[in-house]
Design an enzyme around this catalytic site. Structure first.
Site, PDB file in Angstrom:
ATOM      1  N   HIS A 168       0.811  -1.225   0.000  1.00 30.23           N
ATOM      2  CA  HIS A 168       0.000   0.000   0.000  1.00 30.23           C
ATOM      3  C   HIS A 168       0.843   1.274   0.000  1.00 30.23           C
ATOM      4  CE1 HIS A 168      -3.432  -2.523   0.473  1.00 30.23           C
ATOM      5  NE2 HIS A 168      -3.176  -2.867   1.733  1.00 30.23           N
TER       6      HIS A 168
HETATM    7 ZN   LIG Z   1      -4.115  -7.084   3.240  1.00 27.80          ZN
END
Ligand SMILES: [Zn+2]
Length: 304
Positions: free
Chosen positions: A121
């Site tokens: 992320h």
């Molecule tokens: Zn995850």
């Protein structure tokens, strides 16, 4: 088989859904494996995937409240150093897998597991979702600098690999494949080369069928190295995931990926990514099963 790990991955982040003790618990369960300890990624290596401004904020502790809220981790130098070491772990695993670094004489290590990593992320200029740095993106850039240009990233964490997709959006040498729960974090999903967004409660059969269909497309890219993010969070009792896969389904998932890559004799770097089962032992067991499958495949490699 060589695994990469450091006891310093267990970072004190206070009461948190992210169990950083999982790395130690997995390491304790591994017997008969060689463990290689990484060095921290250098700031120059981190700059291959991250902006100078963002790295300066992490290094100098000048992150804003908004930065910290988006990262969802409390800032401390120990946190930054723990994750910098973890990026070093993914670099080490990938360079061993690709033969750029030999840790074991006379033994070719085509499959290497990193008991850490999968921080998909993190974007170039910000961290989010427990990911300050994008370890796989940094390692892929290190491989490219070493002449290994064609890379595939198979991301089977329950969450979309948003940072990774964004970083490689305009690099045709890197094939990004994310299969994830569509109605889950992150809301904004930059486009991967292949995205498969699955419905809530997809369960084993449909999941494995879609994976088996997609893997030949990944291998058709003719990668010189594959990174596999073997997230444990598609599990049915995960607190942050809703795909409802069983442990046996997850093991079959691992086998499909590992067999597809090793059948093509392509170096494979496996990183753990997420896992937030109500019982941490379940997360640990799922990650250990991934490593067992890799070891099974690796022992086949040395026999042949
Ligand atoms: Zn995850």
């Amino acid at each position: 088989m060589i695994v990469v790990h450091s006891p310093r991955y267990q970072i004190d982040i206070g009461p948190h859904v992210f169990p950083t003790e999982k790395y130690r618990l997995i390491r304790e369960r591994l017997v008969g494996v060689d463990v290689a300890e990484p060095e921290p990624a250098t700031w120059e290596e981190l700059a291959l995937a991250h902006s100078a401004e963002y790295l300066a904020k992490l290094r100098g502790g000048t992150m804003t409240d908004e930065d910290v809220a988006q990262l969802e981790l409390p800032w401390s130098m120990a946190m930054v150093e723990g994750f910098r070491l973890m990026v070093g772990g993914t670099i080490l695993a990938a360079t061993i897998a690709c033969g750029l670094e030999r840790r074991a004489a006379n033994v070719e290590q085509r499959t290497v597991c990193h008991v850490g990593g999968g921080l998909h992320h993190a974007f170039p200029s910000h961290g989010e979702g427990f990911c300050p740095f994008n370890d796989v993106a940094v390692a892929a850039r290190v491989l490219q600098a070493g002449g290994i240009e064609r890379i595939a990233i198979v991301d089977l964490d329950v969450h979309h690999g948003n940072g990774t997709a964004f970083i490689f959006e305009s690099d045709p040498r890197v094939f990004t494949f994310s299969m994830h729960q569509q109605h889950n974090y992150p809301i904004w999903k930059p486009r991967s080369t292949i995205d498969i967004g699955l419905a809530d409660g997809t369960h084993d059969a449909t999941y494995l069928e879609k994976l088996a269909q997609a893997l030949p497309q990944v291998m058709a890219h003719l990668p010189q190295c594959v990174f596999y993010l073997a997230g444990a969070d598609p599990f049915e009792d995960d607190q942050l995931g809703g795909l409802r896969l069983t442990k046996e389904g997850l093991r079959r998932r691992d086998r499909l990926v590992i067999d597809a890559v090793t059948a093509a004799a392509v170096p494979l770097t496996i990183v753990l990514a997420g896992g937030y089962a109500r019982r941490v032992e379940d997360t640990v067991a799922i990650h250990c099963a991934t490593i067992e499958e890799a070891a099974r495949s690796a022992s086949g490699q040395t026999r042949s």
